[in-house]
Design a protein around this motif. Structure first.
Motif, mmCIF file in Angstrom:
data_model
loop_
_atom_site.group_PDB
_atom_site.id
_atom_site.type_symbol
_atom_site.label_atom_id
_atom_site.label_comp_id
_atom_site.label_asym_id
_atom_site.label_seq_id
_atom_site.Cartn_x
_atom_site.Cartn_y
_atom_site.Cartn_z
ATOM 1 N N THR A 291 -36.172 -18.450 -21.806
ATOM 2 C CA THR A 291 -34.748 -18.629 -21.528
ATOM 3 C C THR A 291 -33.896 -18.042 -22.648
ATOM 4 N N SER A 292 -34.361 -18.214 -23.894
ATOM 5 C CA SER A 292 -33.650 -17.621 -25.025
ATOM 6 C C SER A 292 -33.556 -16.112 -24.862
ATOM 7 N N THR B 102 -37.883 -18.942 -26.736
ATOM 8 C CA THR B 102 -38.393 -19.212 -25.400
ATOM 9 C C THR B 102 -37.992 -18.094 -24.445
ATOM 10 N N GLU C 71 -30.787 -24.788 -22.438
ATOM 11 C CA GLU C 71 -31.304 -24.187 -23.666
ATOM 12 C C GLU C 71 -30.321 -24.375 -24.817
ATOM 13 N N TYR C 72 -29.035 -24.113 -24.566
ATOM 14 C CA TYR C 72 -28.033 -24.287 -25.624
ATOM 15 C C TYR C 72 -27.890 -25.768 -25.991
ATOM 16 N N ARG D 192 -30.075 -27.847 -26.324
ATOM 17 C CA ARG D 192 -31.094 -28.256 -27.295
ATOM 18 C C ARG D 192 -30.560 -28.156 -28.720
ATOM 19 N N SER E 129 -31.111 -15.173 -22.110
ATOM 20 C CA SER E 129 -29.737 -15.461 -22.531
ATOM 21 C C SER E 129 -29.214 -14.385 -23.479
ATOM 22 N N GLU F 288 -30.244 -23.616 -16.545
ATOM 23 C CA GLU F 288 -31.315 -23.460 -17.526
ATOM 24 C C GLU F 288 -30.780 -22.872 -18.824
ATOM 25 N N TYR G 43 -31.911 -22.299 -32.948
ATOM 26 C CA TYR G 43 -30.818 -23.198 -32.592
ATOM 27 C C TYR G 43 -29.721 -23.157 -33.651
ATOM 28 N N TYR H 279 -27.593 -19.989 -32.230
ATOM 29 C CA TYR H 279 -26.761 -20.739 -31.297
ATOM 30 C C TYR H 279 -25.557 -21.391 -31.981
#
Length: 212
Positions: free
Chosen positions: A13-14, A11, A88-89, A91, A17, A84, A169, A173
């Motif tokens: 946001t990803s 995304t 995201e994290y 998730r 980040s 935000e 993820y 992550y």
């Protein structure tokens, strides 16, 4: 026949980040070239880069999480760029969204304890103070304990808050961004143990020779 698309792997946001993490890494590398002697051991240069990166992550990313998660608030109901980021994290690990007490407790120690300790060790590295090896062992032990206490309670309860269905993820992550805080502290501990052990053995040998 209808089908519903799953969540996107990557995304906006990803991207922001991961770009911010990359910028922090570059700043850490540049600072090592600026503050360390040119003839510094590669081990000390690596330690400096890691500790500078570690400190900035603790103060910015985790500091923002702590701010959003205290005083009765939580990430899921907050707004702003850092909110935000943590949504995201969350998730991947939902506990970060609703301010799980264990996670918040660990982050208090991380931000207020590990972050300043990183800065102190950076100062010792810049001054080539051998006492840094003791504090590196202390910091690394705390980092390893923090990682264990973050995930062990979740594993023991069936990992109900972890989402491993998405490649980003799981591998980035949950795996990469946490395993790196296991492997690097372990390496730092081994390196510092070698210095401490050699120094103590040399001191002991010198004391025995003096007595003879």
């Amino acid at each position: 026949m209808s089908s519903s698309a799953g969540p996107p792997i990557f995304t906006e946001t990803s991207a922001y980040s991961l770009a911010f993490v990359a910028i922090v890494g570059v700043v850490a590398y540049v600072s090592s070239n600026t503050l360390l002697p040119k003839n510094a051991r590669w081990q000390d240069r690596f330690a400096f880069i890691w500790l500078a990166f570690d400190a900035m992550i603790h103060f910015t990313f985790e500091g923002s999480f702590l701010w959003l998660s205290t005083f009765g608030r939580q990430v899921n109901t907050s707004v702003g760029p850092f909110a935000e980021l943590w949504k995201e994290y969350a998730r991947a690990d939902a506990r970060w969204g609703f301010s799980d007490p264990t996670v918040v407790s660990l982050e208090i120690l991380t931000v207020l304890g590990a972050g300043p300790m990183c800065c102190y060790i950076l100062k010792q590295l810049a001054q080539d103070d051998p006492a840094r090896h003791y504090w590196i062992v202390v910091l690394s032990t705390a980092e390893l304990y923090g990682g264990w206490m973050t995930f062990c309670p979740e594993w023991l309860t069936g990992s109900k808050y972890l989402d491993t269905s998405n490649i980003l993820y799981f591998w980035v992550y949950l795996v990469f961004m946490n395993v790196i805080w296991v492997l690097v502290p372990l390496w730092l501990m081994v390196d510092s143990y070698g210095h401490i052990a050699r120094s103590l053995r040399a001191s002991q040998a010198a004391a025995r020779t003096k007595k003879q």
